[in-house]
Design an enzyme around this catalytic site. Sequence first.
Site, short mmCIF file in Angstrom:
data_model
loop_
_atom_site.label_atom_id
_atom_site.label_comp_id
_atom_site.label_asym_id
_atom_site.label_seq_id
_atom_site.Cartn_x
_atom_site.Cartn_y
_atom_site.Cartn_z
N HIS A 161 10.96 -46.18 -100.95
CA HIS A 161 12.04 -46.76 -100.15
C HIS A 161 13.00 -45.62 -99.83
O HIS A 161 13.56 -45.01 -100.73
CB HIS A 161 12.75 -47.86 -100.93
N CYS A 162 13.14 -45.32 -98.55
CA CYS A 162 13.93 -44.16 -98.18
C CYS A 162 15.34 -44.59 -97.80
O CYS A 162 15.52 -45.29 -96.81
CB CYS A 162 13.27 -43.46 -96.99
N PRO A 163 16.36 -44.20 -98.57
CA PRO A 163 17.72 -44.61 -98.21
C PRO A 163 18.22 -43.94 -96.93
O PRO A 163 19.03 -44.51 -96.21
CB PRO A 163 18.55 -44.19 -99.42
N GLY A 220 16.82 -46.08 -94.43
CA GLY A 220 17.24 -47.46 -94.61
C GLY A 220 16.11 -48.46 -94.57
O GLY A 220 16.29 -49.59 -94.16
N ASN A 221 14.92 -48.05 -94.97
CA ASN A 221 13.78 -48.95 -94.92
C ASN A 221 12.73 -48.44 -95.89
O ASN A 221 12.76 -47.29 -96.32
CB ASN A 221 13.21 -48.96 -93.49
#
Lengths: 159, 403
Positions: B193-195, B198-199
Amino acid sequence: MATEFHNLQELRHSASLVTKVFVQRDYSEGTVCRFQNKFPSELDNRIERTLLEETVKTLNSYYVEAEKIGGQSYLEGCLACATAYIVFLCMETRYEKVLKKISGYVQEQNEKIYAPRGLLLTDPVERGMRVLEISVFEDRGSGSSSPSSSMSSAGSSAR
Amino acid sequence: MTSCEYQQIDPQALPTPTPAPPPHHGNDRDKREEPKRPRRKWQVFPGKNRFYCDGRIMVARQSGVLPLTLGLIVITSGLFFIFDCPFLVKHLTSCIPVIGGGLFVFVVITLLQTSLTDPGILPRATPDEAADIEKQIDNTGNASYRPPPRTKEVLINQQVVKLKYCFSCKMFRPPRTSHCSLCDNCVERFDHHCPWVGNCVGKRNYRFFYTFIVSLSFLTAFIFGCVTTHLALRAQGGKGLVFALQESPGRYPFNHKRVLKFLSVFSLISPSSNVPMLSLTQPPTAVELVICFFSVWSILGLSGFHTYLVASNLTTNEDIKGSWSGKSGEGVTNPYSHKNIFINCCSVLCGPMPPSLIDRRGFLPTDESVQTAGAGIELPPLAAKSEINVEVKCLDFAVSCTG
C-alpha cells in the site's frame, strides 16, 4: 394438461432455489484462471458428468486464451505504455473481449443444457472469478398447496 | 428431493411481459422500492474506498500524501519551466522544455492512473459461498468459536503454497492475494500500500506504478541536471558571482559552442566554484535543486528495487516476507517465475490487462441482496430461501389472489 415452457427468466421466477454448488479454482498452474474439473456430488442425479466437464474445459480454454502472453498482448502492452496507458480508457482490451465471449457461452450453455435440467450457471466474472456457481432449482409447482403462479400447472412434477 | 421430474424448458418461451406490481397489493417493501432509483454497487461497497464521478474513479479512504506528491511534482516542474527553461532555451537548446514537458505529462498521468485505478480488489464472498466454505471447514473441525487461522495447501508448479482464510472477506485468498488493512480489501497480487500514491499497488495497477516511478526518476534526474547546468552557466557568464547578480536573462550572447558550454558544467566540482552562493541568488532554482537532490536518490533506488522485482516476478510483499528466498527451507523457489528475466518482465508489464472485478458501476439487483461487510450471518439451509426479486413475489401473490 398444458405443458408450460419456461425461459431462463421464468426459471428464476417460478422455481425455487434449493441450493448452490460451487466449483472452485484450480491453482496447480499458478494464478491463471482455471477451474477444477472435479464433479460436485450434489449434481450426481441432475446432470451428466461429461456435460459439466465439457463446460468447465471450454471455460478454462477461454481463460487461457484471455491470459495468454504472446505477440498480441506484448504489442498491446507496449503500445499502452508508450501512450501512458491512456489507450486502456479508449480501447477494449483483449481480456474484455474474451470475457464477453465467455458471457455469451455461459448464456448459451444455460439455455441449451442447464436450464432444462433446472440448473443455472453464473458467469464466474460476477463472482470475482473465484468460483463457478451452479444454482440448483426445483419447480415450485411440485407439491405445494398454493400455486405460487398461474404459470406453473398443478400437476407439473411429481416428487 | 432429487428425483423430481422436470419439464423441458424452452429457452424461446412465451414472451411474457413483466407488469409492474399492483400498488394496492404491494407490501411496504414494494412501496419503498418503486420510487427509488436503482443503486449502483459502489454505493454499497464494503471496503474502505471512496468513489467519485458515480463510481468511475476510486481512491483509498486515506489518500495518504498523494496531494503532497502531486504538489511537489507540479511545483518543482512549474518552477523549472518558469525560471530555468527560458535561460536554457536561449543558451542550450529548445529541446529542453519539450523533453521536460513530455516527462512531466507522463509522470502526472501515470500517477493519477496508479491512484485512481482499482488495484485488483477481490469482491467479498457472497453469503452462499461463505456458507459453502464454512460447511467444508466444519467437516474437519468445529466452528463454534473462532478457530486458529484456517489454511489450505495447494501445489503450484510443484511448490507447496499455503492459502489463508480471510475473515473479513470470508474466503480463502487466492495465491499472491493479501488483505490490505488500510483499504479493508483483498487485493490480487498485492505488492504494497503506497501512501505516496494513496492506493494499494496490485495486479491491475502495478504497471502504472512502475512506469510512474521510472518516469519520475527520469524527470527528477533531468530537472536536477538542467538546474545544475543553469547555475553553472550563470556562474560562467563572465565575472562570476557579481556578474550573475547583475545579469538579466537574455543578454548573454548566443554561442555556437553549445557542447563546450554544457561540458563546462563540470567546472562546478572545482573548489572555487560559487554554486552554493550562486544558488542563493536564484531562490526558485535553489528550491528545485534541494527537492531534486533529495528525491533523485530515493526514487532511483526505488526504481532499481522494483526493476529487480519485475525481473524475478516477485512482489514487495513476498520479498519482505522472504517467501521464496529459501529461508524456510531448501528447494523453495518462486513458483510464479518464468525463469527468464525477459519473459518475467514482459508478463508483468506487458501482460494482458485484467478487468476490474468489483463492477462498481453495475446496478444492484432490486432485492437488495448485497454483500455487507462482516455480516457474519450464515445462511440457513437453503431449501426455504429463494432469490427471486420482490416484484415477482408480489406478482405471484397478486395473480394467486385473482386466479
